[in-house]
Design an enzyme around this catalytic site. Structure first.
Site, PDB file in Angstrom:
ATOM      1  CB  SER A 152       3.307  37.977  41.957  1.00  8.79           C
ATOM      2  OG  SER A 152       3.246  37.325  43.202  1.00  8.79           O
TER       3      SER A 152
ATOM      4  CE1 TYR B 194       2.762  42.824  49.147  1.00  7.63           C
ATOM      5  CE2 TYR B 194       4.392  44.967  48.085  1.00  7.63           C
ATOM      6  CZ  TYR B 194       3.216  43.717  48.566  1.00  7.63           C
ATOM      7  OH  TYR B 194       4.142  42.442  48.072  1.00  7.63           O
TER       8      TYR B 194
ATOM      9  CG  ASP C 229      11.770  26.167  62.978  1.00  6.35           C
ATOM     10  OD1 ASP C 229      12.701  24.689  62.309  1.00  6.35           O
ATOM     11  OD2 ASP C 229      11.867  27.118  63.175  1.00  6.35           O
TER      12      ASP C 229
ATOM     13  CB  SER D 119      10.059  35.324  51.876  1.00  7.83           C
ATOM     14  OG  SER D 119      10.183  34.941  53.408  1.00  7.83           O
TER      15      SER D 119
ATOM     16  CG  LEU E   8      16.803  36.974  54.138  1.00  7.07           C
ATOM     17  CD1 LEU E   8      17.676  38.322  55.447  1.00  7.07           C
ATOM     18  CD2 LEU E   8      17.988  36.121  54.306  1.00  7.07           C
TER      19      LEU E   8
ATOM     20  N   GLY F 234      12.675  35.628  58.391  1.00 13.23           N
ATOM     21  CA  GLY F 234      13.338  36.662  59.523  1.00 13.23           C
ATOM     22  C   GLY F 234      13.892  34.920  60.311  1.00 13.23           C
TER      23      GLY F 234
END
Length: 296
Positions: A154, A49, A218, A206, A208, A211
């Site tokens: 993950s 990260y 769309d 993720s 949301l 964002g």
């Protein structure tokens, strides 16, 4: 000896954007304390990260108040190698789940995070060259040496998860996967069914939709915004992100949403989503807005 069960906080603090927040050390420390004060004590990281910077930035803040370590769980991920100044031998991004890389990645994460152990280590992505025996060997050494207490994956499919579990002495406890109204693939491909069947912890990233749900034009995003706004009004909130988190947490596998914000007001609002309860028609209204059609 089997480690005691790990109880993650209902929400997970995500630090993948730490390098973008422009905070000084004291501001990062205040953010960590703010998360803890809200009952969010599970802290999610990955070696890569921020171009390998985010763990270092977190560790610098933690070093200012090392007593906070006992109030939190530190999670990290490994298995990806990026073209970066920290990897002079890498000339393209690739996966690496060799035992050697897992061990060295954990050592680096411990150094950057200023800690002696990780509460949870995840293999970041499925690797087509993954030798499950080699991963299991690394996990055993890390646990025996007291450097990692629990393990998981993950973005693994149920089959990929089961392969790794079949070679591990430890029970893998979670799978961190994408879950959002704009990407519901894990709801329908067996991933969350697998979590429910085996009592695994799904961590949801993720939620949301990066964002896009808030601003994209769309058709799916426009439908979702309209439906989420209506349901937010029905539930007495003006924050549609709360509705999204409530929608994710309504899933029977009980996902733990990851909050990737450095803004304490947004974090507080997200945590308050636990007070919202969607009825089935509200939940399926969001499902329908995502897919563009009703249930079969």
């Amino acid at each position: 000896m089997q480690e005691p069960a790990l109880q993650l906080s209902q929400f997970i603090a995500g630090f993948w954007r730490t390098a973008d927040w422009g905070m000084n050390t004291q501001q990062r420390l205040a953010l960590i304390q703010g998360y803890l004060d809200l009952g969010v004590y599970s802290m999610d990281h990955a070696d890569i990260y921020g171009g390998y910077q985010c763990e270092q930035l977190f560790g610098e803040a933690l070093a200012q108040a090392p007593e906070l370590r006992e109030r939190m769980q530190l999670i990290s991920k490994c298995g990806i190698r990026l073209l970066n100044k920290h990897n002079p031998d890498v000339y393209l991004n690739h996966y690496d789940t060799t035992s050697e890389h897992i061990l060295s990645s954990v050592e680096n994460s411990l150094t950057r995070l200023k800690t002696d152990y990780l509460d949870l280590l995840l293999i970041h992505r499925p690797d087509p060259l993954m030798d499950a025996n080699a991963v299991a060997s690394a996990f055993t050494k890390l646990q025996r040496d007291g450097k990692v207490r629990h393990f998981g994956t993950s973005n693994f499919s149920p089959q990929q998860f089961d392969l790794l579990q079949s070679r591990c002495d430890q029970k893998l406890i979670c799978n961190q996967v994408e879950i959002s109204p704009s990407n519901m693939s894990t709801l329908h491909d067996g991933t969350l069914d697998h979590c429910q069947q085996h009592k695994l912890i799904p961590m949801a990233w993720s939620c949301l939709g990066g964002g896009n749900i808030f601003s994209a034009q769309d058709e799916q995003s426009v439908r979702l915004r309209s439906t989420l706004t209506r349901i937010a009004d029905e539930l007495g909130t003006d924050d549609i992100s709360q509705v999204i988190y409530a929608w994710v947490m309504a899933l029977p596998s009980k996902p733990h949403p990851i909050i990737g914000s450095g803004n304490i007001e947004r974090i507080t609002s997200a945590v308050n989503a636990s007070k919202l309860k969607l009825n089935r028609q509200q939940w399926f209204s969001i499902w329908q807005a995502s897919t563009g059609h009703g249930v079969p």
